[in-house]
Motif scaffolding. Structure first.
Motif, PDB file in Angstrom:
ATOM      1  N   LYS A  50      52.859  65.516  43.494  1.00  0.00           N
ATOM      2  CA  LYS A  50      54.415  65.084  43.426  1.00  0.00           C
ATOM      3  C   LYS A  50      55.175  66.188  42.577  1.00  0.00           C
ATOM      4  CE  LYS A  50      57.340  61.439  41.629  1.00  0.00           C
ATOM      5  NZ  LYS A  50      58.319  61.672  42.678  1.00  0.00           N
ATOM      6  N   THR A  51      54.525  66.778  41.490  1.00  0.00           N
ATOM      7  CA  THR A  51      55.303  67.723  40.882  1.00  0.00           C
ATOM      8  C   THR A  51      55.706  68.725  41.835  1.00  0.00           C
ATOM      9  OG1 THR A  51      54.456  67.301  38.646  1.00  0.00           O
ATOM     10  CG2 THR A  51      55.120  69.349  38.935  1.00  0.00           C
TER      11      THR A  51
ATOM     12  N   ASP B  65      58.583  67.665  44.074  1.00  0.00           N
ATOM     13  CA  ASP B  65      59.894  67.744  43.526  1.00  0.00           C
ATOM     14  C   ASP B  65      60.429  68.961  43.289  1.00  0.00           C
ATOM     15  OD1 ASP B  65      59.734  65.244  43.163  1.00  0.00           O
ATOM     16  OD2 ASP B  65      59.187  65.192  40.966  1.00  0.00           O
TER      17      ASP B  65
ATOM     18  N   ASP C 270      64.046  70.555  44.882  1.00  0.00           N
ATOM     19  CA  ASP C 270      64.946  71.080  43.969  1.00  0.00           C
ATOM     20  C   ASP C 270      65.409  72.375  44.694  1.00  0.00           C
ATOM     21  OD1 ASP C 270      64.982  69.169  42.032  1.00  0.00           O
ATOM     22  OD2 ASP C 270      63.366  70.206  40.721  1.00  0.00           O
TER      23      ASP C 270
ATOM     24  N   GLY D 207      65.866  66.022  46.562  1.00  0.00           N
ATOM     25  CA  GLY D 207      66.526  66.294  45.135  1.00  0.00           C
ATOM     26  C   GLY D 207      67.988  66.015  45.265  1.00  0.00           C
TER      27      GLY D 207
ATOM     28  N   HIS E   6      62.548  61.267  43.847  1.00  0.00           N
ATOM     29  CA  HIS E   6      62.377  62.327  43.249  1.00  0.00           C
ATOM     30  C   HIS E   6      62.349  61.984  41.795  1.00  0.00           C
ATOM     31  CE1 HIS E   6      63.895  66.003  41.035  1.00  0.00           C
ATOM     32  NE2 HIS E   6      63.638  66.784  42.391  1.00  0.00           N
ATOM     33  N   ARG E   7      61.616  62.574  40.938  1.00  0.00           N
ATOM     34  CA  ARG E   7      61.335  62.232  39.813  1.00  0.00           C
ATOM     35  C   ARG E   7      62.308  62.081  38.516  1.00  0.00           C
ATOM     36  NH1 ARG E   7      56.790  65.175  36.637  1.00  0.00           N
ATOM     37  NH2 ARG E   7      58.318  66.953  36.711  1.00  0.00           N
TER      38      ARG E   7
END
Length: 262
Positions: A17-18, A21, A25, A63, A91-92
């Motif tokens: 997930k990181t 993201d 972005d 993002g 998106h986190r």
């Protein structure tokens, strides 16, 4: 060049997930800084205002995509509704349900699959640089669901099925290394780590960008997807809009004929 539906890593369920993201972005940086949708924005704004919905449901938002720019243009045109950003993998940073741009632009915390939009989420649907993620049957299913629920929909793609575009993707890390600190807001520690120190997501984005190019639908293919039972109840605007330099956008905008003056 034939359309090839190969694998994009960042859309896989197992993809970290990181990293996902960070990839989204990076795509947001391009959408904001390069403003690739400028040429088609007047058509989109006119369709949204003509249709009259006070809510926009953006699918596959990643993002946030181009919305920090498009929101201003919409509000300048007199539209004062709410923009709901959704994604299968929310998106986190934006998953708090509230965005820096204001309460009119918010990110849904729950997962929303573009192939199964919940009945309670209604509004003018948009997909920016994401329609190519879907194979032909699923892409047509997205259009059919919009028509069968009486919902307007806009599909906009800046990717191109061409060798020059793929070459620009190969060179894109240079662009992102230069502009990310000035455009990406908020700038987090993970951006420093995964864009500059260990740029694995950047390499994934280059691969996925080339695959996105190969997956992109042409205007002729979009017209074929827009032929199905009930599609004659809608006004379909399908074409390609060009802006400065080599940037152009392939678009499909569909609204019910009773709201399109048809």
């Amino acid at each position: 060049m034939p359309r090839l539906h190969l694998i994009e890593f960042h859309e896989m369920p197992w993809f970290p997930k990181t990293w996902r993201d960070v990839v989204t972005d990076l795509l947001c940086v391009f959408s904001i800084h390069m403003d690739p949708y400028a040429s088609v924005c007047p058509r989109l704004v006119a369709a949204i205002n003509r249709e009259g919905s006070d809510t926009i449901v953006d699918l596959c938002s990643g993002g946030r995509g181009p919305w920090p720019v498009l929101q201003t243009r919409l509000e300048d045109s007199g539209w004062k509704g709410t923009i709901l950003l959704t994604d299968k993998y929310p998106h986190r940073v934006e998953s708090t349900g509230k965005d820096q741009a204001g309460e009119r632009l918010r990110y849904a915390e729950e997962s929303v699959d573009a192939l199964a939009v919940p009945e309670g989420i209604r509004g003018f649907r948009t997909l920016f640089a994401s329609f190519h993620h879907f194979r032909e049957p699923d892409a047509q299913r997205i259009l059919m669901d919009a028509v069968h629920t009486g919902t307007s929909i806009a599909v906009l793609e800046y990717t191109k099925r061409s060798f020059p575009w793929m070459l620009s993707v190969l060179l894109s890390p240079i662009y992102f290394w230069i502009y990310c600190p000035f455009v990406l807001r908020p700038f987090h520690w993970r951006h420093l780590l995964w864009i500059y120190l260990l740029p694995i997501p950047m390499l994934v984005m280059v691969w996925d960008g080339i695959i996105s190019s190969l997956r992109t639908y042409s205007t002729e293919e979009l017209r074929d997807l827009a032929i199905f039972p009930g599609s004659d109840l809608y006004a379909w605007d399908i074409g390609k809009a060009s802006s400065s330099g080599s940037r152009s956008v392939t678009y499909l905008i569909a609204v019910p004929k009773d709201s399109a003056g048809g």
